[in-house]
Write a protein that holds these residues in place. Structure first.
Motif, PDB file in Angstrom:
ATOM      1  N   GLY A  60      11.534  86.139 -16.728  1.00 11.45           N
ATOM      2  CA  GLY A  60      10.635  86.534 -17.467  1.00 11.45           C
ATOM      3  C   GLY A  60      10.975  87.550 -18.781  1.00 11.45           C
ATOM      4  N   PRO A  61      10.329  87.755 -19.882  1.00 15.61           N
ATOM      5  CA  PRO A  61      10.634  88.221 -21.405  1.00 15.61           C
ATOM      6  C   PRO A  61      10.644  89.872 -21.145  1.00 15.61           C
ATOM      7  N   LEU A  62      10.081  89.915 -19.836  1.00 11.72           N
ATOM      8  CA  LEU A  62      10.388  91.707 -20.122  1.00 11.72           C
ATOM      9  C   LEU A  62      11.579  92.564 -19.139  1.00 11.72           C
ATOM     10  N   TRP A  63      12.287  91.586 -18.555  1.00 13.31           N
ATOM     11  CA  TRP A  63      13.721  92.191 -17.846  1.00 13.31           C
ATOM     12  C   TRP A  63      14.831  92.599 -19.424  1.00 13.31           C
ATOM     13  N   PRO A  64      14.747  91.593 -20.160  1.00 15.45           N
ATOM     14  CA  PRO A  64      15.913  91.873 -21.059  1.00 15.45           C
ATOM     15  C   PRO A  64      15.984  93.087 -21.697  1.00 15.45           C
ATOM     16  N   TRP A  82      14.665  96.324 -20.577  1.00 13.32           N
ATOM     17  CA  TRP A  82      13.379  97.013 -19.816  1.00 13.32           C
ATOM     18  C   TRP A  82      13.939  98.794 -20.077  1.00 13.32           C
ATOM     19  N   ARG A  83      15.348  98.711 -20.748  1.00 17.98           N
ATOM     20  CA  ARG A  83      16.010  99.706 -20.848  1.00 17.98           C
ATOM     21  C   ARG A  83      14.349 100.523 -22.286  1.00 17.98           C
ATOM     22  N   ARG A  84      13.900  99.443 -22.890  1.00 18.51           N
ATOM     23  CA  ARG A  84      12.977 100.052 -24.255  1.00 18.51           C
ATOM     24  C   ARG A  84      11.926 100.562 -23.346  1.00 18.51           C
ATOM     25  N   PHE A  85      11.682  99.733 -21.993  1.00 22.61           N
ATOM     26  CA  PHE A  85      10.308  99.432 -21.973  1.00 22.61           C
ATOM     27  C   PHE A  85       9.941 100.852 -20.382  1.00 22.61           C
ATOM     28  N   ALA A  86      11.265 101.101 -20.413  1.00 20.48           N
ATOM     29  CA  ALA A  86      11.244 102.594 -19.398  1.00 20.48           C
ATOM     30  C   ALA A  86      11.038 104.038 -20.125  1.00 20.48           C
ATOM     31  N   LEU A 107       0.965  96.669 -22.055  1.00 21.32           N
ATOM     32  CA  LEU A 107       0.458  97.584 -21.272  1.00 21.32           C
ATOM     33  C   LEU A 107       0.913  97.323 -19.851  1.00 21.32           C
ATOM     34  N   MET A 108       1.266  96.188 -20.184  1.00 22.90           N
ATOM     35  CA  MET A 108       1.834  96.280 -17.897  1.00 22.90           C
ATOM     36  C   MET A 108       3.060  96.451 -18.616  1.00 22.90           C
ATOM     37  N   ALA A 109       3.755  96.178 -19.408  1.00 20.95           N
ATOM     38  CA  ALA A 109       4.934  96.250 -19.095  1.00 20.95           C
ATOM     39  C   ALA A 109       5.846  97.878 -19.570  1.00 20.95           C
ATOM     40  N   GLN A 110       4.609  98.446 -20.092  1.00 21.28           N
ATOM     41  CA  GLN A 110       4.766 100.226 -19.743  1.00 21.28           C
ATOM     42  C   GLN A 110       4.517 100.538 -18.159  1.00 21.28           C
ATOM     43  N   MET A 111       3.454 100.511 -17.712  1.00 19.28           N
ATOM     44  CA  MET A 111       3.012 100.164 -16.923  1.00 19.28           C
ATOM     45  C   MET A 111       3.672 100.399 -14.886  1.00 19.28           C
TER      46      MET A 111
END
Length: 299
Positions: free
Chosen positions: A63-67, A69-73, A192-196
């Protein structure tokens, strides 16, 4: 193209400050019932469960989230893991009105952080506005007594909310920088979920540290269950959605003025539910903080 401010949009923008003020009051009410950092973890864990049915596809492999991941972490650390945990910690020794007044000075913190870390140029008007807002914060921290302020008798809650406000200012700068995939940026629930997803890991780690540092307890009962339901559904999800819709309609400048209602609502709710009456210096601080933001944001 932004629309004019209608009663419906005003209602959307009034709701989040009311819910955020309620969050501060509930956090104060939970002192002694739920450890503050654990309260933050339980809040976001429940919000995660509530939001999962509409965002499950975001978490799929590939999905688009994982590439990203550092930013959303990092966003999850600042916005989910740190901000409310520090706010709940502050409420152990400070009042909801003090906490929300200091937090209302976030635009002044954003100016300073933007200048130091992001190369943002500060105009004279913005500097004047920031000075007014910071003066308002000092009035709160000094409890309206400059001699007290000179003696630096700050309660731990004052330090925690200052740290929380700085964390939120950095989070806000990072949030508006480009880099999010369009399918996440255009969907409030996905953003919101990407950050959660990552924020839950951070908040869980911090809560584990809280329990490891000294024995803790949760006084389970209907008050705690109701409080968790409120902070997860209201300030975490409903306020986020309402604020996003309002900002889309009238833009961040006009919407920003509505966020200044949070200390007013906190004062009313604190007086009604906690018996913590506001003082004259709170009014002076509110005028300085809001006046500073108005001066800074005018063209």
């Amino acid at each position: 193209m932004h629309q004019r401010l209608t009663p419906a949009t005003a209602g959307l923008l009034v709701l989040p400050p009311l819910l955020w003020a309620g969050n501060a009051v509930v956090g104060r009410m939970m002192v002694g019932l739920v450890p503050p950092i654990t309260l933050n973890f339980l809040r976001w864990a429940l919000a995660f469960v509530l939001l999962l049915p509409v965002t499950a596809s975001l978490l799929r492999r590939g999905g688009p989230l994982w590439p990203q991941w550092r930013r959303f972490a990092v966003l999850g650390l600042l916005g989910v893991g740190a901000y409310n945990a520090l706010q709940y910690l502050a409420l152990k020794t400070s009042t909801p009105l003090n906490v929300t007044l200091v937090a209302a000075s976030t635009p002044a913190f954003m100016l300073g952080i933007g200048a130091v870390w992001f190369g943002q140029r500060i105009t004279r008007r913005q500097l004047l506005g920031a000075t007014m807002s910071i003066t308002g914060v000092l009035v709160v921290l000094g409890r309206g007594d400059w001699e007290l302020l000179a003696q630096v008798r700050l309660v731990p809650g004052d330090f925690f909310i200052l740290l929380a406000t700085a964390a939120w200012a950095v989070y806000s700068w990072l949030l508006v920088r480009p880099g999010d995939p369009p399918e996440i940026r255009s969907d409030w629930a996905a953003l919101l979920m990407a950050q959660m997803v990552f924020g839950l890991g951070w908040s869980g780690l911090f809560a584990a540290g809280e329990w490891a540092a000294e024995p803790q307890r949760i006084a389970w009962g209907w008050p705690v269950v109701a409080a968790l339901g409120y902070v997860a559904l209201g300030p975490a999800i409903l306020a986020y959605r309402s604020w996003g819709l309002g900002v889309q309609r009238v833009g961040p400048t006009i919407a920003g003025f509505f966020s200044n209602l949070t200390p007013l609502f906190a004062g009313v709710l604190s007086a009604a539910l906690l018996g913590e009456m506001p003082h004259l210096y709170h009014a002076a601080a509110f005028v300085l903080i809001v006046g500073g933001i108005v001066v800074s944001s005018r063209r």
